[in-house]
Design a protein around this motif. Structure first.
Motif, mmCIF file in Angstrom:
data_model
loop_
_atom_site.group_PDB
_atom_site.id
_atom_site.type_symbol
_atom_site.label_atom_id
_atom_site.label_comp_id
_atom_site.label_asym_id
_atom_site.label_seq_id
_atom_site.Cartn_x
_atom_site.Cartn_y
_atom_site.Cartn_z
ATOM 1 N N LYS A 173 0.689 -1.182 0.300
ATOM 2 C CA LYS A 173 0.419 -0.266 0.074
ATOM 3 C C LYS A 173 0.965 1.121 -0.205
ATOM 4 C CE LYS A 173 -3.845 1.963 2.215
ATOM 5 N NZ LYS A 173 -4.477 2.682 3.278
ATOM 6 N N VAL A 174 0.771 2.401 -0.955
ATOM 7 C CA VAL A 174 1.714 3.192 -1.114
ATOM 8 C C VAL A 174 0.827 4.650 -0.973
ATOM 9 C CG1 VAL A 174 3.312 5.298 -2.541
ATOM 10 C CG2 VAL A 174 3.547 2.434 -2.640
ATOM 11 N N GLY A 175 -0.081 5.314 -0.087
ATOM 12 C CA GLY A 175 -1.469 6.314 -0.310
ATOM 13 C C GLY A 175 -2.270 5.652 -0.139
ATOM 14 N N ASP A 176 -3.099 5.988 -0.695
ATOM 15 C CA ASP A 176 -4.979 4.963 -1.055
ATOM 16 C C ASP A 176 -4.253 4.324 -2.062
ATOM 17 O OD1 ASP A 176 -4.697 6.968 -3.469
ATOM 18 O OD2 ASP A 176 -6.111 7.831 -3.236
ATOM 19 N N HIS A 177 -3.511 3.804 -2.134
ATOM 20 C CA HIS A 177 -3.629 2.578 -3.575
ATOM 21 C C HIS A 177 -2.276 1.206 -3.121
ATOM 22 C CE1 HIS A 177 -1.078 4.931 -5.341
ATOM 23 N NE2 HIS A 177 -0.486 4.263 -5.619
ATOM 24 N N TRP A 178 -2.670 0.714 -4.020
ATOM 25 C CA TRP A 178 -1.546 -0.831 -3.738
ATOM 26 C C TRP A 178 -0.879 -0.837 -5.041
ATOM 27 C CZ3 TRP A 178 -1.475 -3.437 0.788
ATOM 28 C CH2 TRP A 178 -2.788 -3.770 1.121
ATOM 29 N N GLU A 179 -0.094 -1.002 -4.801
ATOM 30 C CA GLU A 179 1.107 -1.118 -5.715
ATOM 31 C C GLU A 179 1.791 -2.515 -6.297
ATOM 32 O OE1 GLU A 179 3.909 2.431 -5.615
ATOM 33 O OE2 GLU A 179 2.233 3.761 -6.525
ATOM 34 N N ARG A 180 1.951 -3.118 -6.948
ATOM 35 C CA ARG A 180 3.419 -3.873 -7.159
ATOM 36 C C ARG A 180 4.667 -3.835 -7.073
ATOM 37 N NH1 ARG A 180 3.257 -8.810 -9.310
ATOM 38 N NH2 ARG A 180 0.707 -8.786 -9.828
ATOM 39 N N LYS A 181 4.632 -5.130 -6.028
ATOM 40 C CA LYS A 181 6.328 -4.317 -4.785
ATOM 41 C C LYS A 181 7.396 -4.606 -5.961
ATOM 42 C CE LYS A 181 4.696 -7.482 -1.212
ATOM 43 N NZ LYS A 181 5.456 -8.322 0.164
ATOM 44 N N GLU A 182 8.666 -4.231 -5.840
ATOM 45 C CA GLU A 182 9.718 -3.650 -6.300
ATOM 46 C C GLU A 182 9.844 -5.545 -7.288
ATOM 47 O OE1 GLU A 182 12.112 -2.684 -3.538
ATOM 48 O OE2 GLU A 182 12.572 -0.540 -4.524
ATOM 49 N N LYS A 183 10.403 -5.578 -8.121
ATOM 50 C CA LYS A 183 10.832 -6.434 -8.976
ATOM 51 C C LYS A 183 11.489 -7.618 -7.966
ATOM 52 C CE LYS A 183 11.974 -8.402 -13.361
ATOM 53 N NZ LYS A 183 11.574 -8.558 -14.491
ATOM 54 N N GLY A 184 11.106 -8.999 -7.725
ATOM 55 C CA GLY A 184 12.338 -9.922 -6.588
ATOM 56 C C GLY A 184 11.704 -9.440 -5.739
#
Length: 132
Positions: free
Chosen positions: A53-64
């Protein structure tokens, strides 16, 4: 597809792959346990393996960087303990600093790893509240 109707607001603002992950896990959990809190917990647990979770939404984690975001997500059954609230507690200090920078967390350059985790959680909650 019950998961589509139950989609939390933070996921409505997220990429399609995050939505698919949550919906697929939610629907599977509904078939196994029935509708309710447990289905949502399972869905978030699955989401935390690939997204943060980044701020008010979800983002894919860094590669690996796959795997549970916090100790609570790592357990097969929720046995108490604090949730990481979507912040990847296994991430490096550098990654946490970059997230804090994107969220414009004040004082981040003087913070240790634990302080960065807390500050990101706090800012995430604040931005989610404002987005609702």
């Amino acid at each position: 597809m019950p998961g589509r109707k139950e989609l939390p607001s933070t996921l409505e603002r997220s990429a399609a792959d995050a939505q698919r992950t949550w919906i697929k896990a939610h629907d599977s959990a509904v078939n196994e346990y029935g509708e309710g809190r447990r289905a949502h917990q399972v869905a978030y647990g699955a989401l935390k393996h690939t997204h943060e979770k980044v701020g008010d939404h979800w983002e894919r984690k860094e590669k690996g960087r796959k795997g549970p975001s916090d100790q609570r997500s790592a357990r097969p059954r929720r046995q108490g303990g604090a949730s990481g609230e979507g912040v990847d507690e296994q991430a490096t200090k550098e990654h946490l600093y970059d997230v804090a920078k994107r969220l414009d967390v004040q004082g981040r350059s003087r913070m240790g790893r634990g302080e960065l985790l807390s500050a990101i959680r706090k800012e995430n909650r604040s931005r989610t509240r404002r987005s609702r």
